[in-house]
Design a protein around this motif. Structure first.
Motif: not given
Length: 336
Positions: A84-88, A126-128, A133-134
């Motif tokens: 899930x790319x927006x997490x990273x 996970x990522x604020x 990124x989404x």
């Protein structure tokens, strides 16, 4: 056009589901055992899905688990279904999968999605800034491709372990947005019809009608997910499907628990499976003996025209799950 099942590649999507009275280590070992059996049975890929903060799913550190599975097999393609790319950070993803692709040449796939793979509170942990990124998902996919490019050697920021490594990118989705992106970028498209079937046909149509050939892919390539619970008798398949029913009821009610053991299949279970709310998630759950599952799988292939099918199988008992995937491989090879 009549499509022959034996002409369609078949793969597995694994969530490393944790059963009651089991633990995470046993779950990982069973996943590896399944991958080893799948390799023998002719499955093309073994993909692992990224999920977080769920008791029943252990595939959270997806790239680490991919390494474990690839290291314990020899030829089956292993990959993410998906990351899930927006997490990273795209750079970190490229470094992780470049490393995997170097260790296991021509065997690693990188499926990318934009959903969080968890609830919103956990996603924030996970990522604020993940929502930024989404919205930048198409650009971040291209960033990853640049990091893998052999021409990236003069860039200021490099993923040196990824440059020139063959790790194909797949776009995952459960809506029409992802179909448009995959078509625009000329990438293979994977639809999550195993849990979100509503927009499958519309998404496939958008993808095919808008596909632009690229250096990665000259013609459209589609993969679609289905739930498979096959057994030697329909009665046995229906009984073991009660674990899936309880699991999905937990997802729908927000009461997620370990996978529960099966119980006798009753008229109540049949009603639940037929309920419109349940059908919105599990329209493509093929439950039954080999003949029943073959008929449903064949209808799905003719109806969608997908190039490849990827099967999910939430079954409590490991041996029952191995048998289900064995039956499905026999179906797809035309042996049944």
């Amino acid at each position: 056009m009549d499509i022959k099942l034996r002409d369609i590649p078949y793969s597995i999507l694994e969530l490393a589901t944790v059963a009651r009275d089991s633990n995470v280590k046993e779950t990982f070992d069973r996943s590896l055992d399944l991958a080893q059996k799948a390799e023998v049975l002719g499955y093309k890929r073994f993909w692992l899905a990224e999920h977080h903060n769920m008791l029943s799913i252990a595939s959270a550190a997806t790239s680490v688990l991919i390494g474990y599975i690839a290291g314990g097999t020899s030829k089956i393609k292993v990959g993410s279904g998906g990351i899930m790319l927006p997490n990273h950070s795209p750079l970190i993803v490229a470094e992780q999968f470049g490393t995997l692709g170097t260790l296991y040449p021509n065997r690693i796939d990188l499926g990318l999605g934009r959903a969080p793979g968890t609830d919103q509170v956990t996603a924030q942990e996970i990522r604020s800034d993940r929502m930024k990124s989404v919205f930048k998902f198409p650009e971040e996919v291209k960033k990853i491709q640049n990091y893998f490019s052999a021409e990236n050697t003069k860039a200021q920021v490099r993923a040196t372990v990824a440059e020139g490594v063959n790790v194909p990118v797949y776009i995952l989705g459960s809506s029409t947005d992802s179909a448009q992106l995959a078509a625009e970028q000329g990438l293979p498209y994977v639809f999550a019809s195993h849990f979100a079937p509503a927009q499958l046909h519309q998404a496939l149509s958008i993808y095919h009608n808008n596909f632009k050939p690229s250096k990665f892919l000259q013609e459209p390539y589609t993969i679609a997910g289905v739930n498979i619970i096959a057994a030697d008798t329909t009665a046995k398949a229906e009984k073991i499907s009660t674990s899936l029913i309880k699991m999905m009821l937990g997802v729908m009610s927000g009461n997620i628990d370990y996978m529960q053991p099966p119980e006798e299949f009753t008229s109540e279970h049949k009603e639940i499976l037929a309920h419109p709310g349940f059908q919105r998630m599990l329209k493509y759950a093929f439950i039954g003996d080999a003949k029943t599952v073959k008929e449903k799988t064949n209808a799905f292939i003719q109806e969608t025209g997908v190039n490849e099918i990827i099967a999910v199988s939430h079954i409590y008992d490991h041996n029952d799950r191995l048998r289900s995937f064995e039956i499905f491989s026999e179906i797809m090879k035309g042996e049944i």
